[in-house]
Design a protein around this motif. Sequence first.
Motif, short mmCIF file in Angstrom:
data_model
loop_
_atom_site.label_atom_id
_atom_site.label_comp_id
_atom_site.label_asym_id
_atom_site.label_seq_id
_atom_site.Cartn_x
_atom_site.Cartn_y
_atom_site.Cartn_z
N ALA A 1 36.28 -20.98 30.72
CA ALA A 1 36.94 -20.27 31.82
C ALA A 1 36.63 -18.78 31.79
CB ALA A 1 38.44 -20.49 31.76
N ARG A 2 36.58 -18.20 32.97
CA ARG A 2 36.46 -16.74 33.07
C ARG A 2 37.69 -16.08 32.46
NH1 ARG A 2 37.72 -13.56 38.56
NH2 ARG A 2 39.68 -14.60 38.01
N GLY A 3 38.85 -16.65 32.76
CA GLY A 3 40.10 -16.16 32.20
C GLY A 3 41.09 -17.31 32.05
N VAL A 4 41.97 -17.19 31.07
CA VAL A 4 42.99 -18.21 30.85
C VAL A 4 44.35 -17.53 31.00
CG1 VAL A 4 43.85 -20.02 29.33
CG2 VAL A 4 41.44 -19.33 29.20
N TRP A 5 45.15 -18.05 31.90
CA TRP A 5 46.44 -17.47 32.23
C TRP A 5 47.54 -18.41 31.76
CZ3 TRP A 5 45.88 -12.85 35.13
CH2 TRP A 5 44.58 -12.64 35.63
N SER B 1 53.62 -17.83 25.38
CA SER B 1 53.19 -16.69 24.57
C SER B 1 52.59 -17.16 23.25
CB SER B 1 54.38 -15.77 24.29
OG SER B 1 54.87 -15.21 25.49
N TYR B 2 53.17 -18.20 22.67
CA TYR B 2 52.67 -18.69 21.38
C TYR B 2 51.26 -19.24 21.51
CZ TYR B 2 52.08 -21.54 17.23
OH TYR B 2 51.58 -22.10 16.08
N LEU B 3 51.03 -20.10 22.51
CA LEU B 3 49.68 -20.67 22.66
C LEU B 3 48.68 -19.58 23.02
CD1 LEU B 3 47.81 -23.07 22.62
CD2 LEU B 3 48.45 -23.55 25.00
N ARG B 4 49.08 -18.65 23.88
CA ARG B 4 48.19 -17.54 24.22
C ARG B 4 47.84 -16.72 22.99
NH1 ARG B 4 48.02 -11.70 23.91
NH2 ARG B 4 46.07 -11.26 25.01
N THR C 1 42.63 -13.62 27.93
CA THR C 1 43.84 -14.45 28.01
C THR C 1 45.02 -13.55 28.35
OG1 THR C 1 44.33 -14.14 25.65
CG2 THR C 1 42.96 -16.03 26.24
N GLN C 2 45.97 -14.08 29.11
CA GLN C 2 47.11 -13.26 29.52
C GLN C 2 48.30 -14.13 29.86
OE1 GLN C 2 46.22 -10.44 32.60
NE2 GLN C 2 48.34 -9.71 32.76
N ASP D 1 44.14 -13.05 42.03
CA ASP D 1 43.23 -12.93 40.89
C ASP D 1 42.69 -14.26 40.42
OD1 ASP D 1 43.53 -10.18 40.78
OD2 ASP D 1 45.25 -10.28 39.43
N LEU D 2 43.37 -15.35 40.74
CA LEU D 2 42.98 -16.67 40.24
C LEU D 2 41.93 -17.31 41.15
CD1 LEU D 2 46.51 -18.01 39.36
CD2 LEU D 2 44.74 -17.36 37.73
N ASP D 3 40.94 -17.94 40.53
CA ASP D 3 39.97 -18.68 41.32
C ASP D 3 39.48 -19.89 40.52
OD1 ASP D 3 37.97 -17.81 39.56
OD2 ASP D 3 37.37 -16.15 40.85
N ALA D 4 38.42 -20.52 41.01
CA ALA D 4 37.94 -21.76 40.41
C ALA D 4 37.35 -21.57 39.02
CB ALA D 4 36.90 -22.41 41.34
N ASP D 5 37.10 -20.35 38.63
CA ASP D 5 36.55 -20.09 37.29
C ASP D 5 37.64 -19.92 36.23
OD1 ASP D 5 33.89 -20.14 38.17
OD2 ASP D 5 34.02 -18.05 38.83
N ASP D 6 38.90 -19.98 36.65
CA ASP D 6 40.01 -19.75 35.73
C ASP D 6 40.72 -21.05 35.37
OD1 ASP D 6 39.84 -16.88 35.68
OD2 ASP D 6 40.65 -16.87 37.71
N VAL D 7 41.49 -20.97 34.31
CA VAL D 7 42.41 -22.05 33.92
C VAL D 7 43.81 -21.46 33.82
CG1 VAL D 7 43.12 -23.62 32.06
CG2 VAL D 7 40.71 -23.48 32.73
N LEU D 8 44.76 -22.14 34.42
CA LEU D 8 46.17 -21.74 34.34
C LEU D 8 46.91 -22.78 33.51
CD1 LEU D 8 48.69 -20.08 35.28
CD2 LEU D 8 48.80 -21.62 37.26
#
Length: 288
Positions: free
Chosen positions: A136-140, A152-155, A165-166, A181-188
Amino acid sequence: MTSSTSPAPTSFLAQIRHMRDALPPSEQRLGDFILNFPGDLASYTASELAALVEVSNATVTRFVRRLGYDGYEAARRHAREERAEGSPLFLEPLREGAPEGSIEAHVQRAQQNIAATFGALDEAMVDAIAQAIVRARGVWFLGHRNNRNFASYLRWQLAQLLPRTQVIPGAGETLGEYVADLDADDVLVVFALRRSPGLSARFAEQAIAGGTRVLYVTDPRSRAPAGAQWVVRCHSSAPGPLDNHVALMLLCDLLATRVMAQAGAAGRQRLSRVEAAHDALAELRPER
């Protein structure tokens, strides 16, 4: 106005608190008993409850009708619904020395929760989640109330391996600021176990609509948003009124371990840089 379920979209106990001071003395006594032991209303018949409080059956009938219910059974259904939603007030506290409160009982329940949770998972699903997180580009990470701690723990575990990660929202922020900010390159990753506000599910739905892949961690009874790529239902029942989160913590450990394996050399290099920074800053050294 009466209803066959609940008279208003508010909690059963809130209705009693709201009307308590205006009730006749016998009904006040009944209301105080229910506020202290609300689970008894869900468990006992009207006659049994009247005997416990030492009031008449007619007092119980007047009380529930004053709250806006057609009868005692309608009030009891509402109380049962709130107990099913997870309020610890509706669960009987363990008596001191009760066998259900023993170490063995807690360990057995934790083992049952683990078996029920992980029995519904398969290796391919866990690997797919880990792979998506690594790529992922970013993990939220999102969680409200107690779920925020798990997010918070897993992050925190994954931040040692991944650069972006955020946990959201930050202090003073709202979730609406993150939708763009979220798109198809991210994981939530959403934690929404027991009594989680509906906002978590609504935000997940917004993210899904934008193409974001969503891991939705919830409990066996709660609704998961349609379109979530992965849904994991963690069992958290306990001998007493408070939840047992051993299975959930084990899930976090499993995901972190699989992400580390999927991250490969890049993940280990980042972990090495983090450890070198700890040494340079003397952050983790005890004071002498």
